[in-house]
Enzyme design. Structure first.
Site, PDB file in Angstrom:
ATOM      1  NE  ARG A  82     -11.981  -2.605  -1.580  1.00 41.95           N
ATOM      2  CZ  ARG A  82     -11.087  -2.495  -0.625  1.00 41.95           C
ATOM      3  NH1 ARG A  82     -10.275  -1.447  -0.617  1.00 41.95           N
ATOM      4  NH2 ARG A  82     -10.964  -3.403   0.320  1.00 41.95           N
ATOM      5  CE  LYS A 112      -7.305   5.697  -3.216  1.00 41.28           C
ATOM      6  NZ  LYS A 112      -8.421   4.767  -2.922  1.00 41.28           N
ATOM      7  CB  THR A 161       2.419   5.589   3.558  1.00 38.02           C
ATOM      8  OG1 THR A 161       1.096   5.515   2.988  1.00 38.02           O
ATOM      9  CG2 THR A 161       3.388   6.136   2.528  1.00 38.02           C
ATOM     10  CG  HIS A 172      -2.628  -3.305  -2.145  1.00 36.80           C
ATOM     11  ND1 HIS A 172      -2.412  -2.065  -2.671  1.00 36.80           N
ATOM     12  CD2 HIS A 172      -3.934  -3.335  -1.792  1.00 36.80           C
ATOM     13  CE1 HIS A 172      -3.528  -1.356  -2.618  1.00 36.80           C
ATOM     14  NE2 HIS A 172      -4.471  -2.110  -2.085  1.00 36.80           N
TER      15      HIS A 172
END
Length: 400
Positions: free
Chosen positions: A232, A235, A254, A271
């Site tokens: 968190r 990045k 991935t 995301h």
């Protein structure tokens, strides 16, 4: 064709009056910016702002030769006083084209939000595009034959505008992309320069005069970047931000879907929601072919999950299998990956966890994973032009 930037800030300026935020508190000296206005060859003024005549005088110019004043967006607050001798400001209807006696041709470009963009062609044939704050061109459907020599746009607020222009060839490798309408969305100074450089753009102080078509100062976008950080830390947001001004990004996830894990599904959905609609997603851990292929920029999120998958494959969690060939097999997979990064021709941004600064894991397998991830990060970083460490949402440049 010459352009003098009389101001480069948002309509309210930077710092904003009476704003207590950290960005405004540090917007001093060359980082202080008046509302954006452009003087083109002393003949064309794009956006009339308070104090434009004084700003021109400070930059060594006069507004006495201005033959046309065009507004790109509505101006809030009291009407701006028009200096004596200056033509009355107007906004040109979308698609309309003007030809000035000075030889400049101006075309009004439709926006997807309020405001009007202006494409200006100088007597020397050089071309610039000026976009209003918060706006992106509408109706760009076919590739253009020629890119603009200079684009001035709200790069921080609307990075997708730059992505659209790149998609149709209006912005090319030699286009000088200048960020204007700068507000307090991002701290000024080094952080602003770093974020803009990642997009192939730059900012200049108020009063700067530039020659349209001179591209020596156009920043080179790093081909390979590694973004490190803890849980968190921000990045992934940083990695995505670096590519949001580019079209058709390939997002390589991935982590897989992990059927039945609802908490993981929530993370994946967050995301996806964040990413631009033009990006394509591929869920795979087979990274070598992705890196070897030509294509649009690729974002890999993340290397730590790639390592988990590979360690599963080579039996790294079993001491006997690890000693009997698993360690050697892992080293070979990491070598193949780093060689693929070295040879990659497409822009690559990869994310990985930095796990070596916390508590030492209590298990052998945990310590093995920590150590191997540290080795992987170091090997991958050695092949990248830029390496960032994200802590509490703030980026520290380790390389580049």
């Amino acid at each position: 064709m010459e352009v003098t930037l009389l101001g480069t800030g948002a309509p309210a300026g930077l710092p904003r009056p009476d704003c207590p935020c950290a960005a405004c508190a540090t917007a001093l000296g060359p980082d202080a910016r008046a509302a954006t206005a452009l003087l083109v060859d002393g003949a064309l003024l794009l956006d009339l702002t308070p104090g434009a005549a004084f700003a021109a005088a400070r930059a060594g110019h006069s507004l006495g030769g201005v033959r046309q004043v065009l507004l790109s967006h509505p101006h809030d607050g009291p009407p701006v006083e028009v200096p004596a001798g200056l033509p009355q400001p107007v906004r040109v209807p979308d698609g309309r084209e003007l030809t000035l006696l000075t030889g400049h041709r101006v075309r009004a470009v439709a926006m997807d939000a309020g405001g009007t963009g202006y494409a200006v062609t100088g007597p020397d044939g050089r071309r610039l595009l000026y976009l209003p704050p918060g706006g992106a061109p509408a109706g760009l459907e076919t590739a253009t034959a020629e890119s603009y020599d200079m684009v001035l746009a709200d790069v921080v607020g609307r990075p997708d505008a730059l992505a659209r222009l790149r998609a149709v060839g209006s912005v090319g490798p030699t286009t000088d992309v200048l960020a204007v309408h700068l507000d307090h969305d991002v701290p000024p100074g080094g952080e602003l320069r770093r974020r803009l450089a990642a997009a192939g753009a730059r900012a200049v102080p108020d009063g700067t005069t530039l020659v349209v078509g001179a591209y020596e100062d156009v920043p080179d976008v790093p081909r390979r970047t590694l973004v490190l950080g803890g849980a968190r830390s921000g990045k992934s947001v940083e990695a995505e931000r670096r590519l949001e001004s580019f079209p058709e990004v390939l997002y390589v996830a991935t982590g897989g879907t992990r059927g039945g894990d609802t908490e993981w599904a929530v993370r994946v959905a967050a995301h996806r929601e964040r990413r631009p609609g033009s990006w394509r997603t591929s869920e795979t851990t087979d990274l070598v072919p992705v890196l070897a292929a030509d294509g649009p920029p690729v974002l890999i999120d993340c290397l730590s999950l790639w390592l988990t998958d590979v360690m599963d494959e080579v039996g790294a969690w079993d001491d006997a299998e690890w000693a009997g060939g698993g360690e050697k097999a892992l080293r070979e997979r990491v070598r193949e990956l780093t060689e693929a990064v070295r040879g990659a021709r497409r822009t690559v941004v990869a994310v990985s966890n930095e796990v070596g600064s916390g508590i030492v894991p209590a298990t052998v397998s945990g310590r093995r994973y920590r150590d191997e991830l540290g080795r992987l990060n170091a090997a991958f970083a050695s092949e990248c032009e830029q390496v960032l460490l994200i802590v509490a949402g703030q980026a520290t440049v380790l390389r580049g």
